[in-house]
Scaffold this active site. Structure first.
Site, PDB file in Angstrom:
ATOM      1  N   SER A 107      87.064  30.982 -11.372  1.00 15.29           N
ATOM      2  CA  SER A 107      86.385  30.814 -10.087  1.00 15.29           C
ATOM      3  C   SER A 107      86.084  32.159  -9.430  1.00 15.29           C
ATOM      4  O   SER A 107      86.844  33.123  -9.579  1.00 15.29           O
ATOM      5  CB  SER A 107      87.267  29.987  -9.141  1.00 15.29           C
ATOM      6  N   TYR A 130      79.753  31.359  -6.835  1.00 15.02           N
ATOM      7  CA  TYR A 130      79.287  30.868  -5.546  1.00 15.02           C
ATOM      8  C   TYR A 130      78.187  31.812  -5.069  1.00 15.02           C
ATOM      9  O   TYR A 130      78.279  33.031  -5.275  1.00 15.02           O
ATOM     10  CB  TYR A 130      80.418  30.866  -4.515  1.00 15.02           C
ATOM     11  N   THR A 156      77.841  26.934  -8.870  1.00 15.62           N
ATOM     12  CA  THR A 156      78.216  25.832  -7.985  1.00 15.62           C
ATOM     13  C   THR A 156      77.257  25.758  -6.806  1.00 15.62           C
ATOM     14  O   THR A 156      77.086  26.728  -6.069  1.00 15.62           O
ATOM     15  CB  THR A 156      79.659  26.012  -7.477  1.00 15.62           C
ATOM     16  N   LYS A 252      76.646  23.177 -11.366  1.00 16.24           N
ATOM     17  CA  LYS A 252      77.773  22.325 -10.956  1.00 16.24           C
ATOM     18  C   LYS A 252      77.543  21.766  -9.552  1.00 16.24           C
ATOM     19  O   LYS A 252      77.103  22.476  -8.653  1.00 16.24           O
ATOM     20  CB  LYS A 252      79.068  23.136 -10.966  1.00 16.24           C
ATOM     21  N   HIS A 276      82.953  18.035  -6.132  1.00 17.48           N
ATOM     22  CA  HIS A 276      83.892  19.098  -5.746  1.00 17.48           C
ATOM     23  C   HIS A 276      85.304  18.542  -5.542  1.00 17.48           C
ATOM     24  O   HIS A 276      86.039  18.957  -4.639  1.00 17.48           O
ATOM     25  CB  HIS A 276      83.417  19.808  -4.470  1.00 17.48           C
TER      26      HIS A 276
END
Length: 381
Positions: A107, A130, A156, A252, A276
């Site tokens: 992540s 992100y 994402t 995603k 999520h």
């Protein structure tokens, strides 16, 4: 050590060993948590067709995800703050995944950095991105993932704004965490966790601190993060990121058939049906309930994966039956990590592998690539 037979056993052990604020961060959803609960409970409604007197020998779970060979159709999902479930958590999970032969996804909001994972593994891993307002930082992050040898970028799209999670607010979870008296007392009751954290230097957000402009330590991170998630994110940004990256791209956060078609148009290699983990829009469909309409909408134009609520190998095979070509586990591996470190992640994967293999056999299938709706009883899905 108690006898561990399923993911729930790991969850109970993790709850005992991980400080409340970090355990709750992993094991919670937004608002009423209805979508978080539905992600798991909707799997339970689906029923299998048991077959007998069929050849169950020579079974295989091996397949591919975005062209990469995998030991079973399961990947480690990107989860923030993984390194607060257990010291050096992302490194330990990545090592367990590599040894098991499945993808690990790091992540953006990890504790261990991209470089940390690259230094402790020998095979390519995936990196989840992100989109922040600071596009220069995003470009540098993508370049760092490229230099580290990441073989896929997982973009994402469902965190333009942050859902409200009541437990995090009540626990004072922030960056850095609020060390209230209650939190300090709770941490002191977790000596194993405390000793691990004292023994590592990795306690901040390794991909951000020292890399983003004006973020030199944890004290400056909170204000930066609160201002950086971009509500203006659009498919044009996806196009720009795809061009910057140039490699395999996975989208995603898809929960709608129209968005799935836009993901196809973007040129992405795969999409992940995901809400999520029930941590954003409460009251949304579960991922498994949304999966069939998305598979129908895109056909074979793009590889469809899913995450959300997977707590067993039986959940994995149900997702495959409804058209997913791969699945991701988040909380399941976090429970294992919090319970027993790398050994716990490996135990989680072993549990899922065995449940997937046995269920496939009982349903009369020997190759995981041949799993389809025929293994389910009509009317239960």
């Amino acid at each position: 050590m108690p006898i561990i037979t399923n993911i729930e056993d790991l969850r109970v052990l993790a709850q005992q060993r991980v400080p409340r604020m970090f355990y709750d961060y992993a094991d919670s959803g937004s608002w009423t948590e209805s979508t978080y609960r539905a992600n798991s409970s909707d799997f339970a409604k689906m029923k299998f067709r048991q077959r007998v007197a069929v050849n169950m020998a020579n079974r295989t779970l091996k397949t591919t995800m975005i062209g990469q060979e995998v030991h079973m159709p399961v990947a480690i999902a990107p989860t923030g703050l993984t390194g607060m479930q257990h010291a050096d958590g992302e490194i330990l999970a990545a090592k367990a995944a590599e040894k098991f032969g499945i993808p690990f996804t790091l992540s953006t909001m990890s504790i261990c950095s991209i470089e940390d994972i690259a230094a402790h593994t020998s095979k390519p891993f995936w990196f989840q991105l992100y989109v922040m307002k600071d596009r220069a930082f995003i470009e540098r992050l993508i370049e760092r993932a490229r230099v580290a040898g990441c073989s896929a970028l997982v973009l994402t799209l469902d965190l333009q704004i942050l859902g409200q999670r009541h437990k995090d607010l009540k626990n004072g979870l922030s960056a850095p965490p609020k060390l209230t008296l209650a939190n300090i007392i709770n941490m002191m009751s977790k000596p194993r966790w405390c000793m691990g954290m004292l023994g590592t230097k990795r306690r901040g957000f390794g991909n951000i601190v020292g890399h983003a402009s004006d973020v030199s330590d944890m004290s400056s991170l909170s204000s930066w993060t609160s201002q950086q998630f971009d509500p203006l994110l659009s498919w044009k940004d996806v196009e720009w990121i795809k061009k910057c990256w140039g490699g395999k791209l996975i989208i995603k956060g898809i929960m709608d058939a129209e968005d799935a078609k836009l993901a196809v148009a973007s040129g992405a290699d795969a999409l992940i049906v995901s809400n999520h983990g029930g941590r954003q829009l409460d009251g949304a469909l579960s991922s498994i309930a949304a999966l069939p309409s998305i598979v129908d909408a895109v056909g074979d134009q793009i590889e469809v994966h899913m995450d959300g609520g997977i707590r067993s190998g039986q959940d994995v095979i149900k997702a495959l039956a409804l058209g997913a070509k791969g699945t991701y586990i988040g909380r399941s591996f976090l429970y294992g990590l919090g319970a027993m470190g790398e050994e716990g992640v490996t135990k989680c994967l072993e549990i899922i592998e065995r449940e997937l293999d046995l269920t496939m056999a009982f349903c009369g299938v020997t190759d995981v690539k041949n799993v389809d709706k025929k293994i389910l009883i009509p009317g239960t899905y």
